[in-house]
Design an enzyme around this catalytic site. Structure first.
Site, PDB file in Angstrom:
ATOM      1  N   ASP A 186       0.867  -1.186   0.000  1.00 18.74           N
ATOM      2  CA  ASP A 186       0.000   0.000   0.000  1.00 18.74           C
ATOM      3  C   ASP A 186       0.902   1.235   0.000  1.00 18.74           C
ATOM      4  OD1 ASP A 186      -1.993   1.836   0.413  1.00 18.74           O
ATOM      5  OD2 ASP A 186      -2.683   1.051   2.306  1.00 18.74           O
ATOM      6  N   ASP A 211      -7.968  -8.652   4.827  1.00 21.71           N
ATOM      7  CA  ASP A 211      -9.120  -8.587   5.745  1.00 21.71           C
ATOM      8  C   ASP A 211      -9.685  -7.195   5.872  1.00 21.71           C
ATOM      9  OD1 ASP A 211      -6.879  -7.491   7.268  1.00 21.71           O
ATOM     10  OD2 ASP A 211      -8.200  -7.648   9.001  1.00 21.71           O
TER      11      ASP A 211
HETATM   12  C1  PRP Z   1      -0.960  -5.220   5.279  1.00 22.36           C
HETATM   13  C2  PRP Z   1      -0.143  -6.028   4.289  1.00 22.36           C
HETATM   14  C3  PRP Z   1       1.210  -5.441   4.411  1.00 22.36           C
HETATM   15  C4  PRP Z   1       0.943  -3.993   4.805  1.00 22.36           C
HETATM   16  C5  PRP Z   1       1.136  -3.128   3.597  1.00 22.36           C
HETATM   17  O1  PRP Z   1      -0.831  -5.796   6.525  1.00 22.36           O
HETATM   18  O2  PRP Z   1      -0.170  -7.388   4.576  1.00 22.36           O
HETATM   19  O3  PRP Z   1       1.995  -6.110   5.368  1.00 22.36           O
HETATM   20  O4  PRP Z   1      -0.405  -3.914   5.256  1.00 22.36           O
HETATM   21  O5  PRP Z   1       0.914  -1.787   3.921  1.00 22.36           O
HETATM   22  P1  PRP Z   1       1.988  -0.655   3.625  1.00 22.36           P
HETATM   23  O6  PRP Z   1       2.508  -0.844   2.243  1.00 22.36           O
HETATM   24  O7  PRP Z   1       1.174   0.640   3.760  1.00 22.36           O
HETATM   25  O8  PRP Z   1       3.049  -0.739   4.665  1.00 22.36           O
HETATM   26  P2  PRP Z   1      -1.767  -5.404   7.749  1.00 22.36           P
HETATM   27  O9  PRP Z   1      -1.077  -4.359   8.587  1.00 22.36           O
HETATM   28  O10 PRP Z   1      -3.132  -5.046   7.244  1.00 22.36           O
HETATM   29  O11 PRP Z   1      -1.787  -6.726   8.598  1.00 22.36           O
HETATM   30  P3  PRP Z   1      -2.380  -8.181   8.265  1.00 22.36           P
HETATM   31  O12 PRP Z   1      -1.612  -8.721   7.074  1.00 22.36           O
HETATM   32  O13 PRP Z   1      -2.125  -8.933   9.517  1.00 22.36           O
HETATM   33  O14 PRP Z   1      -3.847  -8.001   7.945  1.00 22.36           O
END
Ligand code: PRP
Length: 183
Positions: free
Chosen positions: A103, A159
């Site tokens: 993201d 999720d």
């Molecule tokens: C999501 C995804 C990445 C991160 C990316 O994890 O799995 O690890 O966000 O976001 P960024 O590029 O803005 O850093 P999340 O924190 O939602 O945790 P999860 O995988 O446990 O749902």
């Protein structure tokens, strides 16, 4: 809306085709290189890691790390915290980080910087989806599935409040049901 669940952004068939393509490409790229260490980033990557690893034709092992980027908030602060580290060392090993989504890029950027200090033989990255419009840091993705718009996606590991992770496709939640800024 075809099934009463979230609207479909990427179908199950499209995902499986892309993951099969990844697996073939990765198997070709690493042929003759020895074992790959696949590092799935919890929690979201568990489905992709399961599907990808079962399609690889090259030697590999599966490891996990967990990081937290946002604490209790749904908004990225850019601060990434290591929650669970690898069990073993990766020095002189071929490492492939497996993420569900990139993201802002902060998480993957943090992981790449951290793992590089451990002197792997090589370090590459794989992500199923990327929201390129949301990028705040540049991070290279060697194996990317899909560029997607800035919408709240769920399914295939992703999720919303821990729901939808096992949806077989990637769906979109309507903006009125989700916080205004998110991963
Ligand atoms: C999501 C995804 C990445 C991160 C990316 O994890 O799995 O690890 O966000 O976001 P960024 O590029 O803005 O850093 P999340 O924190 O939602 O945790 P999860 O995988 O446990 O749902």
């Amino acid at each position: 809306m075809s099934n009463g669940g979230p609207d479909t952004l990427i179908t199950e068939e499209e995902i499986h085709k892309r993951v099969t393509d990844f697996a073939e490409q990765i198997s070709r790229d690493y042929a003759g290189e020895g074992e790959i260490v696949l590092i799935g980033i919890l929690k979201g990557a568990f489905i992709l890691l399961a599907d990808l690893s079962r399609r690889l034709t090259v030697s590999h092992r599966v490891e996990f790390m967990a990081v937290s980027s946002y604490g209790q908030s749904s908004v990225s602060t850019g601060a990434v915290r290591l929650i669970m580290d690898l069990r073993g060392d990766i020095e002189n090993k071929h490492v492939l980080i497996v993420e569900d989504i990139v993201d802002t890029g902060h998480t993957l950027h943090y992981l790449v910087s951290l793992l590089k200090t451990r002197r792997p033989a090589s370090l590459r990255t794989c992500a199923l989806v990327r929201k390129s419009d949301r990028a705040e840091v540049d991070v290279e993705i060697d194996y990317l599935g899909f560029d997607i718009p800035d919408v709240w996606v769920v399914g295939y590991g992703l999720d919303y409040a821990e729901q939808y992770r096992t949806l077989p496709y990637i769906g979109v939640l309507p903006p009125e049901t989700t916080p205004s800024s998110e991963t």
